[in-house]
Design an enzyme around this catalytic site. Structure first.
Site, PDB file in Angstrom:
ATOM      1  N   ASP A   9       0.878  -1.172   0.000  1.00 28.65           N
ATOM      2  CA  ASP A   9       0.000   0.000   0.000  1.00 28.65           C
ATOM      3  C   ASP A   9       0.913   1.219   0.000  1.00 28.65           C
ATOM      4  O   ASP A   9       1.514   1.550   1.026  1.00 28.65           O
ATOM      5  CB  ASP A   9      -0.902  -0.014   1.229  1.00 28.65           C
ATOM      6  CG  ASP A   9      -1.721   1.279   1.377  1.00 28.65           C
ATOM      7  OD1 ASP A   9      -1.830   2.020   0.385  1.00 28.65           O
ATOM      8  OD2 ASP A   9      -2.217   1.537   2.486  1.00 28.65           O
ATOM      9  N   LYS A  71       2.662  11.513  -3.478  1.00 31.25           N
ATOM     10  CA  LYS A  71       1.493  10.986  -4.182  1.00 31.25           C
ATOM     11  C   LYS A  71       0.627  12.107  -4.762  1.00 31.25           C
ATOM     12  O   LYS A  71      -0.097  11.905  -5.723  1.00 31.25           O
ATOM     13  CB  LYS A  71       0.674  10.128  -3.212  1.00 31.25           C
ATOM     14  CG  LYS A  71      -0.277   9.147  -3.854  1.00 31.25           C
ATOM     15  CD  LYS A  71      -0.789   8.205  -2.775  1.00 31.25           C
ATOM     16  CE  LYS A  71      -1.706   7.138  -3.333  1.00 31.25           C
ATOM     17  NZ  LYS A  71      -2.089   6.162  -2.294  1.00 31.25           N
ATOM     18  N   GLU A 176      -7.479   0.904  -4.328  1.00 37.41           N
ATOM     19  CA  GLU A 176      -7.444   0.806  -2.869  1.00 37.41           C
ATOM     20  C   GLU A 176      -8.755   0.299  -2.245  1.00 37.41           C
ATOM     21  O   GLU A 176      -8.726  -0.583  -1.385  1.00 37.41           O
ATOM     22  CB  GLU A 176      -7.019   2.151  -2.276  1.00 37.41           C
ATOM     23  CG  GLU A 176      -5.543   2.435  -2.527  1.00 37.41           C
ATOM     24  CD  GLU A 176      -5.142   3.879  -2.300  1.00 37.41           C
ATOM     25  OE1 GLU A 176      -6.003   4.671  -1.869  1.00 37.41           O
ATOM     26  OE2 GLU A 176      -3.973   4.217  -2.548  1.00 37.41           O
ATOM     27  N   ASP A 200     -13.221   4.757   2.020  1.00 39.41           N
ATOM     28  CA  ASP A 200     -11.769   4.726   2.227  1.00 39.41           C
ATOM     29  C   ASP A 200     -11.222   6.153   2.273  1.00 39.41           C
ATOM     30  O   ASP A 200     -11.043   6.791   1.240  1.00 39.41           O
ATOM     31  CB  ASP A 200     -11.114   3.924   1.094  1.00 39.41           C
ATOM     32  CG  ASP A 200      -9.596   3.856   1.227  1.00 39.41           C
ATOM     33  OD1 ASP A 200      -9.067   4.304   2.257  1.00 39.41           O
ATOM     34  OD2 ASP A 200      -8.945   3.350   0.294  1.00 39.41           O
TER      35      ASP A 200
END
Length: 616
Positions: A9, A71, A176, A200
């Protein structure tokens, strides 16, 4: 025995590595003892590179050399408004290269060093690979990496390239929320049809996914999300509050000092976490403000919830749009699954539960780890190692918005429709519009409106050196394909020969916000009647353009342009006039059709013009 495959992850805030081996699912603890690793890189002035928790702590003292939130930089252009917003809070330097890509710069050994977001990703992944191999005592080359469901193709490709540079072979980029659902369903003995919603909320991104399980098949029915909404944005709310307190009460602006910005961010992040367990948090500031050696700022949970209210509601709006898009009712969702560290916030849990009428939520004991665990399960399913034998669940992702081509009159051809299962591929055959042209271009769009101009342009594919032919007599097949990693490609092939052109399309959601994209779905539903009217308008517009092209082509081929000069000039001019006419000018389109026919029909019939269109 086959190579082991791990799951990673790769998070905005933290990263996590997991493996399924010998029938056990295990998070690999980092060398410092933590199960999650801060996605933090600190480039020390002496040239040493530190990663993880130690890097995060060191960055308090070297803020310009402590890099995080890669990211949010990867796969974006420097002038992207969403990237620019993130830059307001970074203590380190980000600038544009000659291609308008973001580059992070810092000082090492007295020199300025520049790194692209992809290179930073590579450094982080190399470290994850190194410590994994130390932990397992063997070389690991294969991996499944998770990405936000709404990562664009540039971001996905940058992730793939960074992993390759780090020495990995990526078997799959796994969305994800799908990974979280995989973790949940793996331990559940459910035989009947079962629907769940995954909420999420991580450090930098937010995703919602609705899934449907039938026996061993799990289908991703619908996804929604925002790649610029997460725990860091909640930190920024507290940070702005602290900034304002220091300005108002102490006449001090901490934004002028990068050291202070980093120190305060660290404290605000800590306060946010404390407010998940306590009703108030105290932010203590030492030695920062002149003449005030120690300052204490108290923040109550209710105050935090008030300042973050808009962000909380944004997640519920996205959730609501996703549910409406799936056409499922709230009551048909049997399970609501929370994952991502930010779901520990009590107000988030309250809002989600209230949305579903007080429904009990399924909360992972360690919401930071469930995505990595899902990646590890997927990795085991793709592994050939006997040590990773696993009962397979079949996960199927879907296309969140329709993708297609434009056509004559700006009409959208929905080629891969919203909700199509991945991998997806579909084709549409076009005939040439003009006579004897040697190239053919088609725009590629994403959206749900029939008027292609109301959708989002993704790119254009052009095929050159095509066979010259009269209007409507040459066929070119255009194909769109989206692979399991969400990479979109377009292909054009002339049917009569092997003339082929391929294009990797920038399937990006980065240029506008994800909320705007979701709004396009609602707009399509709200404008259904207008779209039906537009379709009727386009039929007349297409007929007018084709009629004019056929007449001018025939006059040129039969060398009659001088004989019928008025007719030739009128049709040539009308062809381009019609091209820009909008729906509210439908009456004019019909008038031009009648004028063309009065002027041309007798000649068309007497001269036996070919390739004339059928009347509407």
């Amino acid at each position: 025995m086959g190579d082991l495959v791990i799951g990673i992850d790769l998070g905005t805030t933290n990263s996590c590595v997991a493996i399924f081996m010998n029938k056990k699912l295990k998070i690999l603890e980092y060398k410092s003892g933590g199960r999650i690793i801060p996605s933090f890189i600190c480039f020390q002035p002496d040239g040493i590179v530190v990663i993880g928790e130690h890097a995060k702590n060191m960055a308090v003292h070297e803020p310009k050399n402590g890099i995080y939130e890669m990211k949010r930089l990867v796969g974006r252009k420097f002038d992207d408004p969403l990237l620019q917003k993130s830059l307001e809070y970074f203590p380190f330097t980000v600038s544009a290269d000659f291609l308008n890509n973001p580059v992070v710069s810092f000082k090492q050994k007295g020199a300025t060093v520049r790194k692209t977001p992809k290179e930073l990703y590579t450094i982080l992944l190399k470290e994850l690979k190194h410590y994994t191999e130390e932990k397992l005592g063997e070389t690991v080359k294969k991996v499944v990496i998770t990405v936000p469901a709404y990562f664009n193709v540039t971001q996905r490709e940058a992730t793939l390239a960074a992993a390759e540079d780090a020495g990995f072979t990526v078997l799959k980029l796994l969305n994800e929320p799908t990974a979280a659902a995989l973790t949940y369903y793996y331990d559940q003995d459910i035989e009947e049809t079962h629907r769940s919603l995954v909420y999420d909320l991580g450090g930098g991104t937010f995703d919602v996914a609705i899934l449907e399980k039938r026996f061993d098949n799990v289908d991703v029915v619908c996804v929604a999300g925002d790649t610029q909404l997460g725990g860091h944005d909640l930190d920024n709310c507290i940070l702005e509050y602290v900034y304002q307190q220091l300005r108002d009460k102490y006449d001090y602006d901490p934004q002028c000092d990068s050291d202070d910005k980093r120190r305060l961010r660290h404290k605000c992040e800590k306060a946010k976490k404390e407010l998940s367990d306590a009703n108030e948090a105290v932010i203590t500031i030492n030695g920062m403000v002149p003449n005030h050696p120690k300052i204490k700022i108290t923040l109550k949970r209710k105050e935090f919830e008030s300042m973050a209210d808009e962000l909380f509601k944004r997640t519920i709006d996205i959730l609501d749009n996703c549910l409406k898009d799936s056409k499922f009712s709230k009551s048909s969702i049997q399970e609501v699954i929370l994952c991502g560290g930010s779901t520990r916030i009590p107000k988030i849990q309250e809002l989600v539960s209230d949305y579903f009428g007080g429904k009990q939520l399924n909360k992972f004991p360690n919401p930071d780890e469930c995505v990595a665990e899902g990646a590890a399960l997927q990795a085991a399913m793709l592994s050939t190692s006997k040590r990773q034998t696993i009962e397979e669940l079949k996960m199927v992702d879907v296309v969140p918005l329709s993708i297609g081509f434009d056509s004559l009159g700006d009409k959208m051809i929905f080629t891969i429709k919203r909700g199509s299962k991945l991998p997806a591929s579909a084709s549409h055959t076009y005939v040439n519009l003009d006579g004897n042209d040697t190239s053919f271009s088609i725009g590629i769009y994403e959206g749900e409106r029939l008027d292609v101009k109301k959708n989002r342009h993704l790119g254009t594919i052009t095929i050159n050196n095509v066979t010259p032919a009269p209007p409507g007599q040459r066929e070119v097949m255009f194909t769109l394909a989206i692979d399991l990693n969400g990479i979109l490609t377009a292909k054009a092939k002339e049917k009569l020969c092997d003339n082929v052109k391929e294009l990797k399309v920038e399937y990006t959601r980065g240029s506008i916000s994800d909320r705007e994209i979701k709004n396009s779905i609602l707009a399509a539903a709200e404008n259904k009647i207008n779209d039906e009217k537009f379709e009727q308008f386009v039929k007349h517009k297409q007929y007018l353009i084709k009629y004019c092209i056929a007449v001018t082509y025939a006059l040129e081929e039969q060398e009659l342009t001088d004989v019928y000069e008025e007719m030739y000039n009128f049709c040539k001019e009308t062809r381009w006039t019609a091209d820009v006419l909008e729906m509210d000018e439908e009456i004019r389109v019909k008038e031009l059709i009648q004028k063309c026919k009065r002027l041309c029909d007798k000649v068309v019939q007497s001269r036996q013009f070919q390739f004339m269109p059928q009347e509407v």
